[in-house]
Design an enzyme around this catalytic site. Structure first.
Site, PDB file in Angstrom:
ATOM      1  N   SER A 109      98.125  24.812  13.406  1.00 49.64           N
ATOM      2  CA  SER A 109      97.186  23.965  12.670  1.00 49.64           C
ATOM      3  C   SER A 109      97.408  22.513  13.056  1.00 49.64           C
ATOM      4  O   SER A 109      98.539  22.102  13.332  1.00 49.64           O
ATOM      5  CB  SER A 109      97.381  24.120  11.159  1.00 49.64           C
ATOM      6  OG  SER A 109      96.580  23.185  10.448  1.00 49.64           O
ATOM      7  N   TYR A 122     102.664  23.505   3.580  1.00 45.69           N
ATOM      8  CA  TYR A 122     101.791  24.152   4.566  1.00 45.69           C
ATOM      9  C   TYR A 122     102.113  23.648   5.968  1.00 45.69           C
ATOM     10  O   TYR A 122     102.318  24.439   6.899  1.00 45.69           O
ATOM     11  CB  TYR A 122     100.333  23.882   4.214  1.00 45.69           C
ATOM     12  CG  TYR A 122      99.347  24.455   5.210  1.00 45.69           C
ATOM     13  CD1 TYR A 122      99.085  25.813   5.243  1.00 45.69           C
ATOM     14  CD2 TYR A 122      98.684  23.627   6.125  1.00 45.69           C
ATOM     15  CE1 TYR A 122      98.184  26.347   6.158  1.00 45.69           C
ATOM     16  CE2 TYR A 122      97.787  24.147   7.039  1.00 45.69           C
ATOM     17  CZ  TYR A 122      97.539  25.507   7.054  1.00 45.69           C
ATOM     18  OH  TYR A 122      96.660  26.035   7.956  1.00 45.69           O
TER      19      TYR A 122
END
Length: 212
Positions: A109, A122
């Site tokens: 990501s 995250y």
């Protein structure tokens, strides 16, 4: 060969592939269970005789500020985003070693590249995968290719896993405004896979042009 927790979604994707002249086999797979990944790899070998690529892309994002103390959300992200990827690697590596060929693709990501509030855990899980991917690449030897792909804002169901409502609204608005389709990521992965065996595409970042 497709694997995911949502069996209805798997059936839909497999049906679309078949309708367009392709072949698809799927298995309900929970990446939190190491045995599920082992069985998915075994199924691929049973149907195809070999395993060319494993794409580890399962991820969830129940993101929030640290002071929200969503410890259960932190644990869930570690289990799916990090541990699930490691289980996928562990399932595929023995097969790739026997074949003396293979390709590991880990979807990470851009959240691990640009740090922003609410994404601390995250991003940490994604950067842990980034570190593991680079070390795997260095250990891989001449027959195993390793690629990391970092998507930006993509039109997926990612925001459904966000429990914090203000964060969900804010990110949802941004996603609806600029997100690009998942096919953009698929094309990037395909580019890496289609290179000659001696060419290893190490890292790809794919984000909307409008994403800061």
């Amino acid at each position: 060969m497709l694997g995911a927790r949502n069996e209805d979604a798997l059936k839909a994707v497999a049906g679309e592939i078949t309708a367009n002249g392709g072949k698809a086999v799927f298995r309900s797979t929970d990446v939190r269970q190491r045995s599920d990944l082992q069985e998915l790899v075994a199924l691929a070998i049973a149907h195809c005789g070999h395993l060319d690529v494993i794409i580890n892309c399962a991820g969830i994002g129940p993101i929030s500020r640290f002071d929200a103390l969503d410890v259960e959300g932190w644990d869930a992200m570690i289990d799916v985003n990090l541990r699930g990827t490691l289980y996928g690697i562990a399932a595929a590596l023995p097969v790739f070693a026997r074949q003396e060929s293979g390709h590991v693709v880990n979807v990470i990501s851009t959240a691990g590249i640009q740090m922003v509030p609410t994404m601390g855990v995250y991003a940490a899980t994604k950067n842990a995968v980034r570190t593991a991917t680079e070390v795997l690449r260095q250990e891989a030897g001449p027959h195993l290719r390793v690629t990391e792909v970092s998507p930006g804002m993509i039109a997926t169901s990612f925001i459904d896993s966000i429990n914090d409502q203000p964060t969900r609204q804010s990110i949802g608005d941004r996603v609806r405004a600029i997100a690009i389709p998942p096919e953009a990521i698929a094309r990037g992965i395909l580019y890496a896979i289609e290179q000659p065996p001696e060419v290893d595409v190490g890292s790809i970042v794919i984000r909307p042009t409008a994403q800061a």
